[in-house]
Design a protein around this motif. Structure first.
Motif, PDB file in Angstrom:
ATOM      1  N   UNK A   1      50.594  49.733  45.052  1.00  0.00           N
ATOM      2  CA  UNK A   1      49.692  49.137  46.038  1.00  0.00           C
ATOM      3  C   UNK A   1      48.966  47.913  45.465  1.00  0.00           C
ATOM      4  N   UNK A   2      48.445  48.060  44.250  1.00  0.00           N
ATOM      5  CA  UNK A   2      47.716  46.947  43.633  1.00  0.00           C
ATOM      6  C   UNK A   2      48.661  45.786  43.334  1.00  0.00           C
ATOM      7  N   UNK A   3      49.817  46.100  42.761  1.00  0.00           N
ATOM      8  CA  UNK A   3      50.782  45.054  42.423  1.00  0.00           C
ATOM      9  C   UNK A   3      51.298  44.335  43.655  1.00  0.00           C
ATOM     10  N   UNK A   4      51.559  45.094  44.718  1.00  0.00           N
ATOM     11  CA  UNK A   4      52.062  44.482  45.953  1.00  0.00           C
ATOM     12  C   UNK A   4      50.998  43.615  46.605  1.00  0.00           C
TER      13      UNK A   4
ATOM     14  N   UNK B   1      40.236  44.121  52.377  1.00  0.00           N
ATOM     15  CA  UNK B   1      40.611  43.176  53.438  1.00  0.00           C
ATOM     16  C   UNK B   1      39.367  42.637  54.140  1.00  0.00           C
ATOM     17  N   UNK B   2      38.436  43.524  54.455  1.00  0.00           N
ATOM     18  CA  UNK B   2      37.234  43.135  55.192  1.00  0.00           C
ATOM     19  C   UNK B   2      36.357  42.169  54.395  1.00  0.00           C
ATOM     20  N   UNK B   3      36.264  42.386  53.090  1.00  0.00           N
ATOM     21  CA  UNK B   3      35.424  41.527  52.245  1.00  0.00           C
ATOM     22  C   UNK B   3      35.887  40.074  52.320  1.00  0.00           C
ATOM     23  N   UNK B   4      37.191  39.864  52.372  1.00  0.00           N
ATOM     24  CA  UNK B   4      37.743  38.509  52.468  1.00  0.00           C
ATOM     25  C   UNK B   4      37.782  38.037  53.921  1.00  0.00           C
ATOM     26  N   UNK B   5      38.032  38.962  54.833  1.00  0.00           N
ATOM     27  CA  UNK B   5      38.234  38.590  56.231  1.00  0.00           C
ATOM     28  C   UNK B   5      37.003  38.091  56.939  1.00  0.00           C
ATOM     29  N   UNK B   6      35.837  38.646  56.636  1.00  0.00           N
ATOM     30  CA  UNK B   6      34.612  38.263  57.352  1.00  0.00           C
ATOM     31  C   UNK B   6      34.306  36.771  57.195  1.00  0.00           C
TER      32      UNK B   6
ATOM     33  N   UNK C   1      44.075  34.161  53.877  1.00  0.00           N
ATOM     34  CA  UNK C   1      44.911  34.599  55.004  1.00  0.00           C
ATOM     35  C   UNK C   1      46.055  35.471  54.502  1.00  0.00           C
ATOM     36  N   UNK C   2      46.650  35.068  53.358  1.00  0.00           N
ATOM     37  CA  UNK C   2      47.745  35.846  52.775  1.00  0.00           C
ATOM     38  C   UNK C   2      47.245  37.199  52.261  1.00  0.00           C
ATOM     39  N   UNK C   3      46.054  37.206  51.672  1.00  0.00           N
ATOM     40  CA  UNK C   3      45.450  38.445  51.170  1.00  0.00           C
ATOM     41  C   UNK C   3      45.240  39.440  52.312  1.00  0.00           C
ATOM     42  N   UNK C   4      44.707  38.947  53.424  1.00  0.00           N
ATOM     43  CA  UNK C   4      44.455  39.802  54.581  1.00  0.00           C
ATOM     44  C   UNK C   4      45.768  40.358  55.127  1.00  0.00           C
ATOM     45  N   UNK C   5      46.788  39.508  55.169  1.00  0.00           N
ATOM     46  CA  UNK C   5      48.089  39.958  55.671  1.00  0.00           C
ATOM     47  C   UNK C   5      48.654  41.079  54.808  1.00  0.00           C
ATOM     48  N   UNK C   6      48.689  40.862  53.489  1.00  0.00           N
ATOM     49  CA  UNK C   6      49.262  41.868  52.591  1.00  0.00           C
ATOM     50  C   UNK C   6      48.429  43.139  52.574  1.00  0.00           C
ATOM     51  N   UNK C   7      47.102  42.977  52.545  1.00  0.00           N
ATOM     52  CA  UNK C   7      46.236  44.154  52.544  1.00  0.00           C
ATOM     53  C   UNK C   7      46.412  44.980  53.799  1.00  0.00           C
TER      54      UNK C   7
END
Length: 233
Positions: A128-131, A183-188, A155-161
């Motif tokens: 999970x972490x590596x992916x 995901x939420x920490x980056x998405x907001x 945007x890529x982080x949110x998609x993968x998460x």
């Protein structure tokens, strides 16, 4: 009715907010609540929300010329639908097996929940972490070339998460809730800067909700483990 759904807005301060963005997030919230309660209906409800939000994030394609197109956000709605079909089938099968009358004539105490929460193994956690990190690095140049909203890595982080969290939910891993927090920490901040205010505020709520969901699933897992020990004893 369809035309109204696509065009209807309401005013928040100086900004116009699309009703379908709010309605899509409402379906997403209902799906999250169903997921926390381990209900199979969480998956189809979530799919409805994904379809609505896809039209929101692909703004230019659906007549919202003033809105930035967020390819990662739009793409993840498509991903959600695909993974949700998998999760829906998996949870339906688990529920069917649990509700079968056993040889002793009793119905399981789970009441036919769609999933039995469990901790991921260490190799699964490493995956999970590596992916999440590797997928973000691989998708960032792709989303950049396609013209996604900056910072593109977010945007890529949110998609993968989102992909990994949804898969983890389908598998019943308790840790999937923590991926949603990441995901939420980056998405907001990303969605707020892109003027998707309704979705950004929903992400704030989701951040709190996912922490609650984590402890709920953790408690369910512990209760089921204790029940299994008591049965064997």
């Amino acid at each position: 009715m369809i035309e109204w759904l696509f065009d209807a807005t309401f005013t928040v301060g100086d900004e116009q907010v699309l009703w379908r963005e709010v309605i899509g997030n409402a379906f997403g919230l209902a799906s999250a609540l169903g997921g926390m309660r381990r209900k199979v209906w969480a998956w189809p409800v979530g799919i409805v929300g994904n379809l609505l939000l896809f039209t929101v994030f692909m703004g230019s394609l659906f007549g919202d010329a003033d809105r930035v197109t967020m390819l990662g956000q739009a793409g993840r709605q498509v991903m959600f639908i695909a993974v949700s079909v998998y999760g829906w089938a998996r949870w339906r099968e688990t529920r069917r097996q649990d509700l079968e009358v056993r040889t002793d004539g009793k119905v399981p105490s789970s009441g036919g929940a769609g999933v039995h929460p469990r901790w991921a193994t260490w190799p699964q956690r490493a995956f999970l972490v590596g992916a999440l990190v590797g997928g973000t690095l691989l998708l960032t140049p792709l989303f950049t070339a396609l013209g996604s909203y900056k910072p593109v890595w977010a945007d890529a982080w949110i998609f993968m998460g989102s992909l990994l969290a949804t898969y983890g939910m389908a598998r019943g891993w308790v840790e999937f809730w923590l991926i949603w927090v990441a995901v939420d920490v980056v998405g907001v901040p990303l969605l707020w800067s892109a003027q998707y205010y309704a979705t950004s505020l929903m992400y704030v709520f989701y951040g709190v909700f996912t922490l609650v969901g984590f402890f709920v699933w953790w408690r369910v897992h512990r209760r089921e483990q204790e029940g299994a020990v008591g049965t064997t004893a």
